[in-house]
Design a protein around this motif. Structure first.
Motif, PDB file in Angstrom:
ATOM      1  N   ILE A  16      33.793  50.924  51.663  1.00  0.00           N
ATOM      2  CA  ILE A  16      35.006  50.235  51.865  1.00  0.00           C
ATOM      3  C   ILE A  16      34.866  48.762  51.568  1.00  0.00           C
ATOM      4  O   ILE A  16      35.784  48.056  51.192  1.00  0.00           O
ATOM      5  N   LYS A  17      33.899  47.980  52.274  1.00  0.00           N
ATOM      6  CA  LYS A  17      33.621  46.759  52.002  1.00  0.00           C
ATOM      7  C   LYS A  17      33.777  46.314  50.579  1.00  0.00           C
ATOM      8  O   LYS A  17      34.271  45.257  50.082  1.00  0.00           O
ATOM      9  N   LYS A  18      33.042  47.018  49.771  1.00  0.00           N
ATOM     10  CA  LYS A  18      32.986  46.725  48.311  1.00  0.00           C
ATOM     11  C   LYS A  18      34.330  46.972  47.749  1.00  0.00           C
ATOM     12  O   LYS A  18      34.739  46.103  46.793  1.00  0.00           O
ATOM     13  N   ILE A  19      35.027  47.890  48.011  1.00  0.00           N
ATOM     14  CA  ILE A  19      36.314  48.164  47.467  1.00  0.00           C
ATOM     15  C   ILE A  19      37.268  46.769  47.926  1.00  0.00           C
ATOM     16  O   ILE A  19      38.306  46.560  46.898  1.00  0.00           O
ATOM     17  N   ILE A  20      37.212  46.583  49.344  1.00  0.00           N
ATOM     18  CA  ILE A  20      38.387  45.687  49.422  1.00  0.00           C
ATOM     19  C   ILE A  20      37.800  44.167  48.978  1.00  0.00           C
ATOM     20  O   ILE A  20      38.765  43.595  48.502  1.00  0.00           O
ATOM     21  N   LYS A  21      36.490  43.674  48.732  1.00  0.00           N
ATOM     22  CA  LYS A  21      36.171  42.753  47.663  1.00  0.00           C
ATOM     23  C   LYS A  21      36.695  42.652  46.366  1.00  0.00           C
ATOM     24  O   LYS A  21      37.227  41.708  45.929  1.00  0.00           O
ATOM     25  N   ILE A  22      36.711  44.214  45.672  1.00  0.00           N
ATOM     26  CA  ILE A  22      36.967  44.207  44.290  1.00  0.00           C
ATOM     27  C   ILE A  22      38.762  44.069  44.380  1.00  0.00           C
ATOM     28  O   ILE A  22      39.006  43.314  43.392  1.00  0.00           O
ATOM     29  N   SER A  23      39.192  44.457  45.178  1.00  0.00           N
ATOM     30  CA  SER A  23      40.654  44.478  45.511  1.00  0.00           C
ATOM     31  C   SER A  23      41.486  43.183  45.735  1.00  0.00           C
ATOM     32  O   SER A  23      42.130  42.701  45.237  1.00  0.00           O
ATOM     33  N   GLY A  24      40.628  42.254  46.461  1.00  0.00           N
ATOM     34  CA  GLY A  24      40.773  41.003  46.837  1.00  0.00           C
ATOM     35  C   GLY A  24      40.668  40.216  45.490  1.00  0.00           C
ATOM     36  O   GLY A  24      41.488  39.209  45.249  1.00  0.00           O
ATOM     37  N   ALA A  25      39.431  40.314  44.770  1.00  0.00           N
ATOM     38  CA  ALA A  25      39.477  39.576  43.307  1.00  0.00           C
ATOM     39  C   ALA A  25      40.556  40.245  42.224  1.00  0.00           C
ATOM     40  O   ALA A  25      40.975  39.133  41.739  1.00  0.00           O
ATOM     41  N   VAL A  26      41.146  41.180  42.202  1.00  0.00           N
ATOM     42  CA  VAL A  26      42.101  41.811  41.523  1.00  0.00           C
ATOM     43  C   VAL A  26      43.452  41.005  41.894  1.00  0.00           C
ATOM     44  O   VAL A  26      43.999  40.482  40.975  1.00  0.00           O
TER      45      VAL A  26
END
Length: 158
Positions: A16-26
């Motif tokens: 979840i932490k990785k997904i949230i970081k990626i979505s934040g970058a997007v």
């Protein structure tokens, strides 16, 4: 947002932490793209950052020159104007024919920022015609009434 939250909830905490970081970058990247599009409408920004540019060159199928008028044909589609960059000649009258290939709520009117002000035209679902004569070299920008979908004429010497 609800769907994103529902999908993320099935993953483990570390994923979840990785997904949230990626979505934040997007979201940040999309923010920069939207800011650039807004600035480009006012003559600033980086015009080379276009996801789907289309361009017309003089004397192509979109530009038909007669002795007295330049006939420009452009389509309004769901994804924008085709072509959205069009070359025209200075001091030669233009008959701009805009054809409906998918008018949306944003593109149901067009604004041409002309050297003497602007031309507003509500578009119908058939063929729309705008006539003007460019008197200065450079760019004449046009956009939807919300300034979200845009294009430009590049006025060149005869």
């Amino acid at each position: 947002m609800f769907g994103f939250g529902a999908v993320v909830s099935i993953f483990s905490g570390s994923k979840i932490k990785k997904i949230i970081k990626i979505s934040g970058a997007v979201v940040i990247i999309l923010g920069f793209v939207m800011i650039n599009r807004g600035l480009t409408n006012f003559g600033f920004g980086f015009s080379k950052i276009q996801l789907t540019p289309t361009q017309s060159v003089p004397n192509t199928d979109e530009t038909k020159n007669s002795e007295e008028v330049q006939i420009i044909e452009m389509d309004v589609t769901y994804s924008g104007y085709k072509p959205n960059i069009i070359y025209i000649k200075k001091d030669v009258p233009v008959r701009w024919i805009i054809k409906d290939k998918g008018i949306t709520g944003c593109t149901n009117a067009i604004v041409l920022y002309h050297e003497n002000g602007k031309i507003n035209k509500k578009l119908n679902q058939k063929e729309n015609i705008i006539e003007f004569t460019p008197t200065k070299l450079g760019e004449l920008k046009f956009s939807c009434w919300m300034s979200m979908v845009w294009g430009k004429f590049i006025v060149v010497e005869n």
